[in-house]
Each structure stands twice: as structure tokens, then as C-alpha cells.
Motif scaffolding. Structure first.
Motif, PDB file in Angstrom:
ATOM      1  N   LEU A 147      -3.064   1.831  -4.146  1.00 43.14           N
ATOM      2  CA  LEU A 147      -2.772   3.353  -3.959  1.00 43.14           C
ATOM      3  C   LEU A 147      -3.830   4.016  -3.326  1.00 43.14           C
ATOM      4  N   VAL A 148      -3.218   4.850  -2.451  1.00 44.97           N
ATOM      5  CA  VAL A 148      -4.201   5.813  -1.656  1.00 44.97           C
ATOM      6  C   VAL A 148      -3.721   7.056  -2.126  1.00 44.97           C
ATOM      7  N   LEU A 149      -4.916   7.809  -2.934  1.00 44.42           N
ATOM      8  CA  LEU A 149      -4.564   9.154  -3.441  1.00 44.42           C
ATOM      9  C   LEU A 149      -5.105  10.127  -2.325  1.00 44.42           C
ATOM     10  N   VAL A 150      -4.361  11.091  -1.878  1.00 40.24           N
ATOM     11  CA  VAL A 150      -4.738  12.041  -0.897  1.00 40.24           C
ATOM     12  C   VAL A 150      -4.741  13.541  -1.343  1.00 40.24           C
ATOM     13  N   PHE A 151      -5.615  14.103  -1.468  1.00 44.93           N
ATOM     14  CA  PHE A 151      -5.908  15.324  -2.204  1.00 44.93           C
ATOM     15  C   PHE A 151      -6.324  16.361  -0.954  1.00 44.93           C
ATOM     16  N   GLN A 152      -5.276  16.877  -0.514  1.00 48.89           N
ATOM     17  CA  GLN A 152      -5.201  17.262   0.915  1.00 48.89           C
ATOM     18  C   GLN A 152      -5.428  18.861   0.725  1.00 48.89           C
ATOM     19  N   PRO A 153      -6.462  19.551   1.707  1.00 46.65           N
ATOM     20  CA  PRO A 153      -6.578  20.978   1.723  1.00 46.65           C
ATOM     21  C   PRO A 153      -5.707  21.683   2.653  1.00 46.65           C
TER      22      PRO A 153
ATOM     23  N   VAL B 118       0.990  -1.062  -0.111  1.00 44.16           N
ATOM     24  CA  VAL B 118      -0.035   0.028  -0.062  1.00 44.16           C
ATOM     25  C   VAL B 118       1.066   1.157   0.046  1.00 44.16           C
ATOM     26  N   VAL B 119       0.736   2.158  -1.014  1.00 47.26           N
ATOM     27  CA  VAL B 119       1.329   3.274  -1.085  1.00 47.26           C
ATOM     28  C   VAL B 119       0.368   4.527  -1.041  1.00 47.26           C
ATOM     29  N   ALA B 120       0.858   5.577  -0.355  1.00 47.36           N
ATOM     30  CA  ALA B 120       0.171   6.834  -0.397  1.00 47.36           C
ATOM     31  C   ALA B 120       0.757   7.888  -1.324  1.00 47.36           C
ATOM     32  N   PHE B 121       0.037   8.677  -2.015  1.00 49.63           N
ATOM     33  CA  PHE B 121       0.557   9.778  -2.767  1.00 49.63           C
ATOM     34  C   PHE B 121      -0.222  10.949  -2.502  1.00 49.63           C
ATOM     35  N   ARG B 122       0.305  12.094  -2.047  1.00 52.42           N
ATOM     36  CA  ARG B 122      -0.549  13.481  -1.813  1.00 52.42           C
ATOM     37  C   ARG B 122      -0.202  14.337  -2.557  1.00 52.42           C
ATOM     38  N   ALA B 123      -1.224  15.181  -2.858  1.00 50.97           N
ATOM     39  CA  ALA B 123      -1.374  16.298  -3.740  1.00 50.97           C
ATOM     40  C   ALA B 123      -2.263  17.422  -2.934  1.00 50.97           C
TER      41      ALA B 123
ATOM     42  N   PRO C  24      -0.643   2.985   4.740  1.00 52.22           N
ATOM     43  CA  PRO C  24       0.536   2.870   3.548  1.00 52.22           C
ATOM     44  C   PRO C  24       1.727   2.441   4.598  1.00 52.22           C
ATOM     45  N   GLU C  25       2.773   1.847   3.453  1.00 54.15           N
ATOM     46  CA  GLU C  25       3.968   1.640   3.831  1.00 54.15           C
ATOM     47  C   GLU C  25       4.832   2.731   3.433  1.00 54.15           C
ATOM     48  N   VAL C  26       4.620   3.605   2.697  1.00 54.52           N
ATOM     49  CA  VAL C  26       5.146   4.965   2.550  1.00 54.52           C
ATOM     50  C   VAL C  26       4.442   5.906   1.995  1.00 54.52           C
ATOM     51  N   VAL C  27       4.622   7.092   2.346  1.00 54.42           N
ATOM     52  CA  VAL C  27       3.859   8.434   1.749  1.00 54.42           C
ATOM     53  C   VAL C  27       4.671   9.030   0.903  1.00 54.42           C
ATOM     54  N   LEU C  28       4.444   9.320  -0.476  1.00 57.94           N
ATOM     55  CA  LEU C  28       5.033  10.179  -1.389  1.00 57.94           C
ATOM     56  C   LEU C  28       4.379  11.481  -1.537  1.00 57.94           C
ATOM     57  N   GLY C  29       5.049  12.430  -2.406  1.00 54.85           N
ATOM     58  CA  GLY C  29       4.455  13.695  -2.609  1.00 54.85           C
ATOM     59  C   GLY C  29       5.618  14.412  -3.333  1.00 54.85           C
ATOM     60  N   GLN C  30       5.296  15.404  -4.131  1.00 54.96           N
ATOM     61  CA  GLN C  30       5.924  16.291  -4.823  1.00 54.96           C
ATOM     62  C   GLN C  30       5.467  17.873  -4.911  1.00 54.96           C
ATOM     63  N   HIS C  31       6.425  18.781  -5.386  1.00 59.18           N
ATOM     64  CA  HIS C  31       5.996  20.060  -5.294  1.00 59.18           C
ATOM     65  C   HIS C  31       6.687  20.798  -6.576  1.00 59.18           C
ATOM     66  N   VAL C  32       5.965  21.622  -7.534  1.00 56.67           N
ATOM     67  CA  VAL C  32       6.737  22.377  -8.395  1.00 56.67           C
ATOM     68  C   VAL C  32       7.301  23.535  -7.718  1.00 56.67           C
ATOM     69  N   MET C  33       8.382  23.773  -8.569  1.00 57.20           N
ATOM     70  CA  MET C  33       9.547  24.682  -7.760  1.00 57.20           C
ATOM     71  C   MET C  33       9.818  25.710  -9.144  1.00 57.20           C
ATOM     72  N   PRO C  34      10.385  26.835  -8.846  1.00 60.66           N
ATOM     73  CA  PRO C  34      11.087  27.875  -9.909  1.00 60.66           C
ATOM     74  C   PRO C  34      12.352  27.007 -10.216  1.00 60.66           C
TER      75      PRO C  34
END
Length: 409
Positions: free
Chosen positions: A138-144, A71-76, A167-177
Motif C-alpha cells: 500500500l502506497v499512502l500518498v498525503f498530497q499537498p 500494489v495499491v495507492a491511496f491518496r489523502a 500501483p495498479e490502481v489509485v484510490l481516494g475519497q472526499h467528505v461531502m455535505p
């Protein structure tokens, strides 16, 4: 031989991704008030046949199951900012929102959260289209509410990990300049902890012509702010990174009245817990001491918010880095030092004691030596491509580092 990532990304619908992005970019909402955004995300998940539920107020959680496996979680994150957009895009935001005090303000996606949501929704669509290439959940986390450090905690407090698979790990990403098409990842600390404080300075009101009858909170507050700058310059080891910023100062209503109070806010950034405590303690000591010297009442120091550390588990970061390099190319992935920006992302993993990995991807076409507008700027406008495709490919690569099936059987 075709890899799971190649299979999942085949036939990627960039046109749909662009439509989603344009819609989200043009319709941002303030933190913890992302009602229409939550409806939009839920409708997209429904269209994909992904079961979902609301969590933490305006958060949305989708659970995509595909057989046995990890189980993997991904946050946006989903919230916008109170900024008037000045990007020149034909799909620029003209939205407004209401602050807690009732003030109407312009709203834009000045930190790129619309790219995060678009990339994760597009990655989910690709995974649904190619179930043969992966196995697990896959756990899709759309976080406010990321911008106010409220959303991750609100979702956890609302039973996120009781209602969704752990999940066994939580993943995430961020757009940057950064240059579009590139990714930066850190091993260990990735982003700073952040604390926001509100300081109310109490004085004694008087006519401007009779300062001797006053305790001037404006002068006192100015001395406090100046002295607070010595925490980093004189109390910390020069090799210890930290930031103390005063972002607002409000006092008085008329030029010939010395008011009875002033208010300023502080933003503090640190990497290490012991440094955080040292700085916060110094802030309270200095504020209290300056008031005592001036014969003023004890000031009120209130916490506005606190961001946790964003820490990449080194072993899991190495695993994701390998996947990103394989997908995006060696020259497009760099290992970077931690940044002073902050995230509440870390709370999602800390709450259940699992590792997390968070990386940055670029969103700007940059000539050599050119600098992009920074996050939280009215000019912050990532180019759609290759930004969205990079965000989607990176998300899929990170997910498949755990859920991908070996094409060799």
C-alpha cells in the motif's frame, strides 16, 4: 465467516482517530505550505513503522509492504483554505497563514481534508495491526496543494512514481455535505475539469468628470463578464453541462478617477475535453472582441490553474462499489451523477496510465429535507462520528478489494 475487512477493523481505536482529527482541524495550513502537517503525518507513519519520504515539497509518501501481492495507492489531501472558521466547535481553527502577496489570512479546513488524512492514517494503523488479513503493498500518498491544483503535479514531477512502487490502481475519497454514514460513487466521470483564468483589461485613465477622454476598463470589464455568461446559455447545447463564473473584479483607487486597467478572474467547469476547449476558446474570443469594440488594447488572459478530469474507471469503480456495499450496507452506498466540483487527484493515475477510483462520503447529521453547509463554507464542519469511522471503513474496504486475503484459504 470473518472477512478480511472484519479482521482489519476489529479493535479500531476511534479515540486516537478523534485526537488526530482534533489536532489537524485546529492546525490547518495553506496550500503548498503544509509544513507542520507534513511533520505530523510523517511522525504518525514513523510510529507505525511505515517507511516514508517527502515528495513535492510538503507531500509525504508512506510505503507499507506486507508480502507478495498487488500494489495499491491511496491518496489523502492535506491543505486548508483561507477562510475564517465559524462552526462553533471547541477545537475550531484560529490559525492564520500568509498568501503569496504577503496578506495574512485566517485558515480553516473548510473542505474536510483533515477527515481524509485522519481516515487514511487510521486505516493504515488498522492494516499494520492485522497483517494476516491482507497481502501486497500500500502506497499512502498525503498530497499537498489540492486546492490550487498544484500538489499532485508537484509530487509526480518530484519523482513520486520513481521513488514509490507503481500501483495498479489509485484510490481516494472526499467528505461531502451528505448524510454521515453514507457513500456516493460514480462510474465514469466523477468530477469536473476546472480552469481558472485571470483577465487584465487595459483602458485609458481620465478624470471622472471627463469620461470622453477615457477608455473605461470598468465598463468594458462589466460588458465582458455579462457577455461571458452567454457561452453556456447560447453557445452550448442545453444538454451540455458547464459553468462560467466570475469570482473577483478589481479596479480603481478613487471614485472620481477612471482607472487605466481592471482585473477579473474566471472559474470554468466542464466534463468533456472538447467542451472545455470550446468554452476556453469562446472566453478568449469574447474578451478580445469586446476590447476591440471599445477601442481598447488587447487584454491579457492568464491561466491561474487547471484541474484534470476526475474519472473513475468503470470496471474498477464496480469492484470498489461492491466492497463498499459489503462493508457499509446496501442502503448506505449510492451510485451518483458527476459533480461540478474539481480535483487534481486524477493526475496521480494519469501520469502512469493506471485507473483510479474516487468516492464521496457524508459528514453531517441531517434531518429530512435539511441541507448541510457546503464545502468551502466557514460553517463546513463534519461531525466526528460516524464520519471518521465511515471514512476509515470505506478506505479499508477499498484497499482490501485489491489486497485482502480470502479467509477461506
Amino acid at each position: 465467516m470473518t472477512s478480511p475487512t472484519d479482521t482489519v477493523l476489529s479493535g479500531l481505536d476511534t479515540g486516537r482517530a478523534h485526537r488526530i482529527y482534533r489536532h489537524l482541524h485546529a492546525h490547518p495550513e495553506l496550500s503548498m505550505r503544509e509544513y507542520a502537517t507534513a511533520d505530523f503525518v510523517a511522525a504518525e507513519l514513523d510510529d507505525l513503522g511505515i517507511g516514508n519520504f517527502r515528495c513535492g515539497g510538503t507531500g509525504v509518501v508512506g510505503v507499507l509492504r506486507n508480502g507478495e501481492g498487488p500494489v495499491v495507492a491511496f491518496r489523502a489531501d492535506t491543505d486548508g483554505l483561507p477562510i475564517a472558521e465559524d462552526t462553533g466547535f471547541e477545537y475550531a481553527s484560529s490559525a492564520t497563514g500568509t498568501l503569496e502577496d504577503g496578506t495574512t489570512v485566517p485558515v480553516m479546513h473548510g473542505c474536510g481534508h483533515d477527515t481524509h488524512v485522519t481516515s487514511l492514517l487510521t486505516a493504515a494503523r488498522a492494516l499494520v495491526s492485522h497483517p494476516e488479513a491482507w497481502s501486497g503493498t500500500l502506497v499512502l500518498v498525503f498530497q499537498p496543494g489540492e486546492e490550487v491544483a498544484a500538489g499532485a503535479r508537484a509530487m509526480v514531477d518530484d519523482g513520486l512514481w520513481e521513488r514509490a512502487p507503481v500501483p495498479e490502481v489509485v484510490l481516494g475519497q472526499h467528505v461531502m455535505p451528505l448524510r454521515a454514514g453514507t457513500v456516493n460513487i460514480s462510474h465514469g466521470v466523477a468530477m469536473a475539469m476546472a480552469d481558472a483564468l485571470r483577465v487584465t483589461v487595459y483602458g485609458k485613465q481620465s478624470h471622472g468628470s471627463r469620461p470622453q477622454s477615457s477608455i473605461d476598463p470598468i465598463v468594458l470589464g462589466a460588458h465582458m463578464i455579462a457577455r461571458l455568461q452567454t457561452i453556456v446559455s447560447r453557445e452550448l447545447d442545453p444538454r451540455t453541462p458547464a459553468v462560467v463564473t466570475s469570482g473577483t473584479f478589481h479596479a480603481g483607487l478613487k471614485e472620481n478617477i477612471i482607472p487605466d486597467r481592471a482585473e477579473f478572474t474566471l472559474n470554468i467547469r466542464t466534463f468533456e475535453p472538447e467542451v472545455r476547449e470550446q468554452v476556453l476558446s469562446a472566453v478568449r474570443r469574447i474578451v478580445s472582441g469586446e476590447a476591440a469594440v471599445s477601442g481598447a488594447p488587447e487584454p491579457l488572459v492568464e491561466e491561474v490553474y487547471a484541474f484534470p478530469s476526475c474519472h473513475n474507471d468503470p470496471a474498477q469503480a464496480a469492484r470498489v462499489e461492491t466492497a463498499l456495499r459489503a462493508e457499509l450496507g446496501e442502503g448506505n452506498v449510492s451510485v451518483s451523477e458527476p459533480v461540478m466540483g474539481s480535483e487534481d487527484f486524477g493526475h496521480l493515475a494519469e501520469a502512469i496510465g493506471v485507473p483510479s477510483v474516487f468516492w464521496m462520503f457524508g459528514g453531517f447529521d441531517l434531518a429530512p429535507g435539511e441541507e448541510a453547509p457546503v464545502n468551502h463554507s466557514p460553517h463546513f464542519g463534519p461531525v466526528m462520528e460516524p464520519t471518521l469511522t465511515t471514512g476509515t471503513r470505506a478506505a479499508v474496504a477499498g484497499i482490501l478489494a485489491y489486497l485482502g486475503t480470502d479467509p477461506r484459504g
